[in-house]
Structure formats: structure tokens, C-alpha cells
Design an enzyme around this catalytic site. Sequence first.
Site, PDB file in Angstrom:
ATOM      1  N   ASP A  43     -12.265  -9.347   4.526  1.00  0.00           N
ATOM      2  CA  ASP A  43     -13.378  -8.860   3.854  1.00  0.00           C
ATOM      3  C   ASP A  43     -14.279 -10.169   3.658  1.00  0.00           C
ATOM      4  O   ASP A  43     -15.921 -10.469   4.229  1.00  0.00           O
ATOM      5  CB  ASP A  43     -13.897  -8.301   2.058  1.00  0.00           C
ATOM      6  CG  ASP A  43     -13.787  -7.069   1.771  1.00  0.00           C
ATOM      7  OD1 ASP A  43     -13.275  -5.883   3.031  1.00  0.00           O
ATOM      8  OD2 ASP A  43     -14.578  -6.472   0.878  1.00  0.00           O
ATOM      9  N   ASP A 100      -3.033 -18.582   1.325  1.00  0.00           N
ATOM     10  CA  ASP A 100      -4.234 -19.072   0.430  1.00  0.00           C
ATOM     11  C   ASP A 100      -4.793 -19.905   1.650  1.00  0.00           C
ATOM     12  O   ASP A 100      -5.973 -20.295   1.124  1.00  0.00           O
ATOM     13  CB  ASP A 100      -3.525 -19.724  -0.954  1.00  0.00           C
ATOM     14  CG  ASP A 100      -2.482 -20.404  -0.053  1.00  0.00           C
ATOM     15  OD1 ASP A 100      -1.541 -19.942   0.926  1.00  0.00           O
ATOM     16  OD2 ASP A 100      -1.613 -20.936  -1.471  1.00  0.00           O
ATOM     17  N   TYR A 116       0.845  -1.177   0.033  1.00  0.00           N
ATOM     18  CA  TYR A 116      -0.240  -0.143   0.151  1.00  0.00           C
ATOM     19  C   TYR A 116       1.050   1.081  -0.568  1.00  0.00           C
ATOM     20  O   TYR A 116       0.624   2.341  -0.513  1.00  0.00           O
ATOM     21  CB  TYR A 116      -0.830   0.104   1.132  1.00  0.00           C
ATOM     22  CG  TYR A 116      -2.155  -0.400   0.853  1.00  0.00           C
ATOM     23  CD1 TYR A 116      -2.233  -1.830   0.932  1.00  0.00           C
ATOM     24  CD2 TYR A 116      -3.344   0.191   1.060  1.00  0.00           C
ATOM     25  CE1 TYR A 116      -3.155  -2.906   0.803  1.00  0.00           C
ATOM     26  CE2 TYR A 116      -4.654  -0.520   1.008  1.00  0.00           C
ATOM     27  CZ  TYR A 116      -4.639  -1.643   1.252  1.00  0.00           C
ATOM     28  OH  TYR A 116      -6.137  -2.545   0.434  1.00  0.00           O
ATOM     29  N   LYS A 162       2.758 -15.284   2.699  1.00  0.00           N
ATOM     30  CA  LYS A 162       3.095 -16.305   1.563  1.00  0.00           C
ATOM     31  C   LYS A 162       4.907 -16.191   1.906  1.00  0.00           C
ATOM     32  O   LYS A 162       5.729 -15.534   0.949  1.00  0.00           O
ATOM     33  CB  LYS A 162       2.408 -14.697   0.640  1.00  0.00           C
ATOM     34  CG  LYS A 162       2.725 -15.755  -0.585  1.00  0.00           C
ATOM     35  CD  LYS A 162       1.513 -17.118  -1.013  1.00  0.00           C
ATOM     36  CE  LYS A 162       2.038 -17.769  -2.185  1.00  0.00           C
ATOM     37  NZ  LYS A 162       0.405 -18.692  -2.062  1.00  0.00           N
ATOM     38  N   ASP A 168      -6.033  -6.698   4.130  1.00  0.00           N
ATOM     39  CA  ASP A 168      -7.681  -6.268   3.317  1.00  0.00           C
ATOM     40  C   ASP A 168      -8.562  -7.151   2.864  1.00  0.00           C
ATOM     41  O   ASP A 168      -9.644  -7.372   2.826  1.00  0.00           O
ATOM     42  CB  ASP A 168      -6.883  -5.155   2.332  1.00  0.00           C
ATOM     43  CG  ASP A 168      -8.059  -4.873   1.754  1.00  0.00           C
ATOM     44  OD1 ASP A 168      -9.430  -4.266   2.017  1.00  0.00           O
ATOM     45  OD2 ASP A 168      -8.081  -4.244   0.198  1.00  0.00           O
TER      46      ASP A 168
HETATM   47  C1  IPM Z   1     -10.331  -0.745   4.000  1.00  0.00           C
HETATM   48  C2  IPM Z   1     -10.625  -0.127   2.299  1.00  0.00           C
HETATM   49  C3  IPM Z   1      -9.211   0.840   2.129  1.00  0.00           C
HETATM   50  C4  IPM Z   1      -8.130   0.121   1.845  1.00  0.00           C
HETATM   51  C5  IPM Z   1      -9.526   1.743   0.816  1.00  0.00           C
HETATM   52  C6  IPM Z   1     -10.494   1.990   0.822  1.00  0.00           C
HETATM   53  C7  IPM Z   1      -8.025   2.631   0.451  1.00  0.00           C
HETATM   54  O1  IPM Z   1     -10.679  -0.881   1.032  1.00  0.00           O
HETATM   55  O2  IPM Z   1     -10.669   0.115   4.542  1.00  0.00           O
HETATM   56  O3  IPM Z   1     -10.071  -2.401   3.906  1.00  0.00           O
HETATM   57  O4  IPM Z   1      -8.345  -0.952   1.010  1.00  0.00           O
HETATM   58  O5  IPM Z   1      -8.040  -0.063   3.202  1.00  0.00           O
HETATM   59 MN    MN Z   2     -10.918  -3.061   2.100  1.00  0.00          MN
END
Ligand code: IPM
Ligand code: MN
Length: 374
Positions: A253, A225, A144, A193, A249
Site C-alpha cells: 500500500d 522499518d 494471516y 524483522k 500487505d
Molecule cells: C490485500 C487486502 C487483503 C489482505 C484483505 C482484504 C484481507 O488488504 O489483498 O492486500 O490483507 O491480504
Molecule cells: Mn492490503
Amino acid sequence: MPQLKKTIAVLPGDGIGPEVTGAALQILKDCAGAFGHTFEFREFPFGGSAIDKCGEPLPHETLSGCRTSDAILLGAIGGPKWEALPLGTRPEAGLLGIRNELGLYINLRPIRLRPALRGISPLRPERLADCDFEIVRELAGDIYFGEHSLQGAGGQARARDVADYSAGEVERVARYAFERAATRRGRLTSVDKANVLATSTLWRQTVSVLAREYPKITVDHLYVDNAAMQILLRPAQFDVILTGNLFGDILSDEAAALAGSIGLIPSLSAGRPDQPALYEPIHGSAPTLAGKNVACPLGAIFSATLMLRESFGLTAESEWVESAVDRALASGYRTTDIAEPGSRVVGSSEFTQAVRAELRKAPVQEKSQRSGAS
Ligand code: IPM
Ligand code: MN
């Protein structure tokens, strides 16, 4: 009952951000009223709306307002309106900028299922049993924050993103994860990884060395993975997952889906003790839902309860809100994303009102006793 005075910077952001932070503020105001605390809210432009208003996603006034607050509540940023802008000038650059400026290298994402919502998880109940874990994502380094470049065009184009970690950057976030595991079930799973990446080799070495300082914590290492697969196969094996910025990240999710909706999951971003922590739902700005009164406010409301607990030490207040949410859910109130057959699907604001109605029903006597005990 100890009464606190706190200043909270509010960054509503874009899309559904203003709606969900608005809901969380109502709940925080109810909480302050019921417990005798004083919360002062100061709103600042951030993300795409700040680009429109001030020409940049993280205006100076926003950053200095955040620095001088006790905590920060953020909605969400981004949207199609700003997608054509060059990478470093988009709303997302504001988010990375605030993480960087405030030294927010820890990102905590609790994956807790609400009792009334177990049925909306995509996992079968037997696989879901005892699922309750936290992801500690490194937030200030990795690919990042390394160099990004995109040169040339068409078939000649070339791009690169540099992943970069120092041992110190790994150690400071790992330490937080070890401490966190010590307050829970004492298990830490570090995800990397290391069979391919140098940054992951350093990550694994650093975590392994640090583990000697925490003999009571059981540590294991998974490749990312495999971790992605294990989260779905047997989520109950996890207590605290520690991982880098990019993997964190993605895995968070995926893990949010276990709870039934990404709309439910809050986060804490923290770092230097002299800087305020930032709280935000992990969902995005969902531009297609914005302004329709359908967004789930729970990610923002749980971000507020996480703030009460982690930044202000207000455990009883946090539980008072969370149990009201659970009662509203148990009565069948749902936003669209968490609806089930037979549930009472309501708009975002009606859902928040249902939670507030439950708050009003909670006995004052019990509240002050619990607060005194915390
Ligand atoms: C999160 C979001 C951010 C990230 C984006 C919006 C830059 O997806 O906070 O998880 O990737 O960190
Ligand atoms: Mn995110």
C-alpha cells in the site's frame, strides 16, 4: 497469429468491485475481438455479496468454477455491512480461503509509474527517477494463517495471533522472487524483522542459503522499518522486494502511493502450476465510492493485462492495452483519484470508453506483427 481460447472466472465481489471488473471485461472483450482470441467469462458470487446470496463468502460453486478456469479476475471484497460478523465468517475469510484452497502462495505487485502520471506522485521527480520495482509478497502463511484467538471481554480480554513459517514455505516464494529478479535488473531485497522475530530469522536464513543458487542476483536484506523508509527516500534502489504476508500487505500500500493512487496497482496471485492464477487490483472495495461511477478502473484493467501476459503469454495484447491506457492518460482523461489541475476529470465508465476509443485507433497491422513476434 496464434489464437487462444481461455475461460476466465470473474468474481466481481463488493463495493466498487463490480464496476472495476466490468471495465476490465470490456477491455478483455475488445482485446479478444481485435486479436481473434476467445475468452469465455463465468461470473461467480464472492465475498460479502456471496454471504448475502449463499450464506458464505466462498461458496462451493465459486471455488469449483475457479478451479476449472484458466485464470480468475477478482474485483474487491468487504464493506461495513459485514463488519460486525465474527472474523472467520467475514468477506475477508473468503479471500483468505480462496488463496489457501488454490495454494496461491505468491503475490506479485508491480509498482510501475505511468509516464503521464508522474506528476501525481507525492514524491518529488528527482526522488522518483527510475522508480520501477515489484513486490513479491508471500500469500499463504505468516500471521494471516496462524491461530487467531480473542477471549474474554473488557479489561479481562486477551487476544493472540500466531505467526508461523516453515523453511519450505519461505523457499518456494523466494525462488519465484529470485527468478523474477533474473528477468529484470538482477537485484533482490529481502525484507524481514530478523532482529526481533523468529519467523524472520528463518526467513533470512532461508533466503541467504537460496542465494547461493543464484550467483548472478545481488541480494540484500532490510529490516521492515528501514524498508518502509527507503521506499520513500530512494525507491529507485529497488528491483524486486521479497517479503512475508503481513509486511507485504503494508509495504505494497505504501509503494502504491508512489504511483499516485492505490487505484492503479494490479496483482497476480499464483502457486501450484495445476491451479489458475488470480488477478486483482490491490485496492479495497471502497464502499463510499460504490455505485457513483467514480472508481478508478485502472487497477482492474492492469490486472487484466497482467493476466494476458503472465497466464496466457499474450505480451503484444497486453502492451496494446497498456499503451492505449497511456494515450488516454496523455490526452488528459482522469478519474477523480488521479486528477491533476487541467486534466479532464470523467466518470469511471467515460474513462473506460476513452481507453476503448484509443484501442480502436491502434492499427491492426502493427498488432498482428507484434503478436507474431512475441
Ligand atoms: C490485500 C487486502 C487483503 C489482505 C484483505 C482484504 C484481507 O488488504 O489483498 O492486500 O490483507 O491480504
Ligand atoms: Mn492490503
